[in-house]
Design an enzyme around this catalytic site. Structure first.
Site, PDB file in Angstrom:
ATOM      1  N   CYS A 133      22.647 -82.483  18.466  1.00  0.00           N
ATOM      2  CA  CYS A 133      23.475 -83.475  19.141  1.00  0.00           C
ATOM      3  C   CYS A 133      23.933 -82.967  20.504  1.00  0.00           C
ATOM      4  O   CYS A 133      24.882 -82.184  20.603  1.00  0.00           O
ATOM      5  CB  CYS A 133      24.678 -83.834  18.272  1.00  0.00           C
ATOM      6  SG  CYS A 133      25.790 -85.015  19.048  1.00  0.00           S
ATOM      7  N   CYS A 136      27.497 -83.888  21.468  1.00  0.00           N
ATOM      8  CA  CYS A 136      28.517 -83.063  20.805  1.00  0.00           C
ATOM      9  C   CYS A 136      28.612 -81.678  21.438  1.00  0.00           C
ATOM     10  O   CYS A 136      29.701 -81.165  21.656  1.00  0.00           O
ATOM     11  CB  CYS A 136      28.189 -82.838  19.330  1.00  0.00           C
ATOM     12  SG  CYS A 136      27.569 -84.253  18.447  1.00  0.00           S
ATOM     13  N   ASP A 137      27.480 -81.061  21.692  1.00  0.00           N
ATOM     14  CA  ASP A 137      27.474 -79.620  21.985  1.00  0.00           C
ATOM     15  C   ASP A 137      27.049 -79.256  23.410  1.00  0.00           C
ATOM     16  O   ASP A 137      27.126 -78.085  23.794  1.00  0.00           O
ATOM     17  CB  ASP A 137      26.555 -78.900  20.989  1.00  0.00           C
ATOM     18  CG  ASP A 137      27.048 -79.067  19.555  1.00  0.00           C
ATOM     19  OD1 ASP A 137      28.272 -79.169  19.375  1.00  0.00           O
ATOM     20  OD2 ASP A 137      26.213 -79.110  18.625  1.00  0.00           O
TER      21      ASP A 137
END
Ligand code: NAP
Length: 308
Positions: A133, A136-137
């Site tokens: 992701c 997300c990261d």
């Protein structure tokens, strides 16, 4: 006993549906799967969930959501749903321990799982440089070199997104043609920070504590080389968790549950929320949002039953 509502799945969406339906005095039963919490249990820092300016650990956020759901009277069963029967009313839901429960409404929030390549080192470094992701990261890779695997729209989108942070993004794809739409391909090709490694498959993620590189084999020449990178993003698609619902409600060709924009499925009284019906946004906050919608729709549906 016929329950008002059974919620299947315990990620952001299922927990939010539980908070709302419990507060509406519907005494929901939430069937969580093997572990409560869904995909956020697999991430570390969540920096984009509103209300946490310093960020929050994924598992901590999920524990809070679970407590909030329980506080208002949600009953939680930590097991799987093995079978559903939506052809009769009340609906029937059978769990892995063999219990069959009846309910007037069902909210499906079983989520989606990222597809993985299947090399052992991918698991070993998960959360230590391996991610599925970018949204997300990605921010953890400011000024770093990263690799992305895949050749579809997700891979193009994630590669482009990662160039906001990373100094270089190498997109690794197993063929020399992309499945991605032309517009997404063109955007990636025009981005000077994105390099392409075609006809190539990752063989092994290498590193010490965290990712330091990836061994790549060219499928045409069989030559193996090591690409240095600190982030390794797998973007080969997601699989919605809809196997048990296959013959019961309408799914799209990719297996996602079809809803009408108000979380209603083709079966009146059955609702779907979160990643199981959303291949587009897939964010914790959107999953929570549709979970809320599903709970409100279920409440509305129950009211309509009482008026007959
Ligand atoms: P996808 O279209 O199924 O593409 C998956 C890609 O991963 C393919 O290029 C495939 O290679 C590759 N792949 C699959 N398994 C692999 C493996 N084991 N090892 C290496 N490579 C592997 O999935 P997606 O990109 O997630 O897209 C899913 C759907 O969402 C699509 O309909 C897409 O259009 C849509 N989507 C839209 C947007 C947007 O419009 N903004 C953004 C994201 C996704 P092959 O090509 O060789 O099979």
């Amino acid at each position: 006993m016929i329950r008002n509502v059974i919620i299947i799945g315990s990620g952001c969406s299922g927990c939010t549906a539980a908070v709302y339906s419990a507060r509406a005095n519907l005494s929901p039963l939430l069937i969580s799967g093997s572990e409560i919490g869904g995909q956020l249990m697999l991430t570390s820092d969540v920096e984009n969930y509103p209300g946490f300016p310093k960020g929050i650990l994924g598992p901590e956020l999920m524990e809070s959501m679970q407590k909030q759901a329980e506080r208002f009277g949600t009953e939680i069963w930590t097991e799987y749903v093995e079978k559903v029967d939506f052809s009769k009313k009340p609906f029937e839901v059978t769990t892995s321990s063999g219990k069959t429960e009846q309910a007037h409404t069902v909210i499906i929030s079983t989520g989606a799982s990222a597809k993985w390549i299947g090399i052992p080192s991918e698991k070993k470094f998960f959360g230590k440089g391996v991610s599925a992701c970018a949204v997300c990261d990605g921010a953890f890779y400011r000024g770093k070199e990263v690799a992305v695997v895949g050749g579809g729209d997700t891979a193009m989108e994630e590669s482009n997104f990662l160039t906001k942070f990373a100094s270089k993004v190498t997109l690794i794809h197993r063929r020399n043609e992309f499945r991605a739409s032309k517009i997404m391909q063109d955007r990636a090709k025009a981005n000077p920070k994105i390099k392409f490694m075609l006809d190539s498959v990752p063989e092994e993620v290498v590193g010490g504590e965290t990712v330091e590189g990836v061994k790549i084999r060219n499928v045409k020449t069989n030559q193996v080389s090591t690409l240095p990178c600190t982030g390794f993003f797998v973007a080969i698609g997601h699989q919605p968790n809809t196997k048990v619902f296959k013959d019961q409600i309408k799914l799209d060709p990719n297996g996602y549950i079809i809803t009408d924009g108000r979380t209603r499925t083709n079966v009146p009284g059955v609702f779907a929320s979160g990643d199981v019906m959303d291949s587009m946004y897939r964010q914790a906050v959107t999953a929570a949002g549709t979970g809320c919608m599903a709970a409100l729709e279920a409440e509305r549906y129950l009211e309509s039953l009482n008026h007959h």
